[in-house]
Design a protein around this motif. Structure first.
Motif, PDB file in Angstrom:
ATOM      1  N   GLU A  91       0.783  -1.354  -0.047  1.00  0.00           N
ATOM      2  CA  GLU A  91       0.016  -0.050  -0.023  1.00  0.00           C
ATOM      3  C   GLU A  91       0.800   1.255   0.005  1.00  0.00           C
ATOM      4  OE1 GLU A  91      -3.252   1.949   2.793  1.00  0.00           O
ATOM      5  OE2 GLU A  91      -3.563  -0.266   2.266  1.00  0.00           O
ATOM      6  N   THR A  92       1.952   1.191   0.720  1.00  0.00           N
ATOM      7  CA  THR A  92       2.689   2.518   0.961  1.00  0.00           C
ATOM      8  C   THR A  92       4.274   2.321   0.012  1.00  0.00           C
ATOM      9  OG1 THR A  92       3.554   1.989   3.043  1.00  0.00           O
ATOM     10  CG2 THR A  92       1.572   2.954   3.202  1.00  0.00           C
ATOM     11  N   GLY A  93       4.554   1.303  -0.200  1.00  0.00           N
ATOM     12  CA  GLY A  93       5.682   1.193  -0.986  1.00  0.00           C
ATOM     13  C   GLY A  93       6.022  -0.313  -1.312  1.00  0.00           C
ATOM     14  N   CYS A  94       6.984  -0.943  -0.823  1.00  0.00           N
ATOM     15  CA  CYS A  94       7.367  -2.247  -1.417  1.00  0.00           C
ATOM     16  C   CYS A  94       7.610  -3.280  -0.197  1.00  0.00           C
ATOM     17  CB  CYS A  94       8.582  -2.107  -2.243  1.00  0.00           C
ATOM     18  SG  CYS A  94       9.143  -3.953  -2.945  1.00  0.00           S
ATOM     19  N   LEU A  95       6.832  -4.468  -0.252  1.00  0.00           N
ATOM     20  CA  LEU A  95       7.290  -5.206   0.872  1.00  0.00           C
ATOM     21  C   LEU A  95       8.299  -6.229   0.429  1.00  0.00           C
ATOM     22  CD1 LEU A  95       6.115  -6.400   3.489  1.00  0.00           C
ATOM     23  CD2 LEU A  95       4.654  -7.921   2.338  1.00  0.00           C
ATOM     24  N   ILE A  96       9.352  -6.435   1.131  1.00  0.00           N
ATOM     25  CA  ILE A  96      10.702  -7.563   0.619  1.00  0.00           C
ATOM     26  C   ILE A  96      10.426  -8.583   1.740  1.00  0.00           C
ATOM     27  CG2 ILE A  96      13.065  -7.420   0.393  1.00  0.00           C
ATOM     28  CD1 ILE A  96      12.786  -4.458  -0.114  1.00  0.00           C
TER      29      ILE A  96
END
Length: 142
Positions: free
Chosen positions: A41-46
């Motif tokens: 939602e707010t960027g990137c999930l790594i």
């Protein structure tokens, strides 16, 4: 004469195979796999899969990490705290990076450790023999 050469070649192949298996068993004490990179939602999930191959647990492992875009430029320098890594058990760790476009991520560099806490291990245990791999298009290097 041809049979003895074949026998020697087979024996040499068996020796190389045995040495390869021994090298795999002796492999890295700590391994980190970049398992997934997904828009959030707010960027990137790594997502990383960490495996502690030591006979004792690591209480806390923190890695200085450089996120590099697909043009080879540093996007940001950050710390990823992997927390406790029990011996012989895999652990999934996820980090949400705000403002990062996953599609523009080219590489992740494990630049070093800022903390490696383990009662029975020295502070270099998280860096020595560190194995890195990726299941994504993003390269994990160190």
């Amino acid at each position: 004469m041809g049979i003895s050469h074949l026998g020697a070649a087979a024996a040499a192949g068996l020796l190389v195979s045995s040495l390869g298996a021994a090298a795999q068993e002796a492999g890295p004490h700590l391994s980190i796999e970049l398992n997934a990179v997904a828009p959030a939602e707010t960027g990137c999930l790594i997502s990383f899969l960490a495996r502690n191959g030591y006979e004792t647990g690591i209480d806390r492992a923190v890695f200085e990490t450089v996120l590099i875009d697909d043009k080879g430029q540093v996007e940001r320098l950050t710390l990823f705290d992997f927390g406790a890594l029990p011996a012989g058990r895999p652990r999934m760790r996820q980090f949400s990076v705000p403002g990062l476009d996953c599609g523009e991520l080219g590489q992740i560099l494990i630049n070093g450790t800022t903390a490696c806490e383990a009662e029975a291990l020295d502070e270099e245990a998280c860096a020595e023999g560190l194995g890195l791999s990726s299941r994504t298009d993003v390269e994990l290097i160190g």
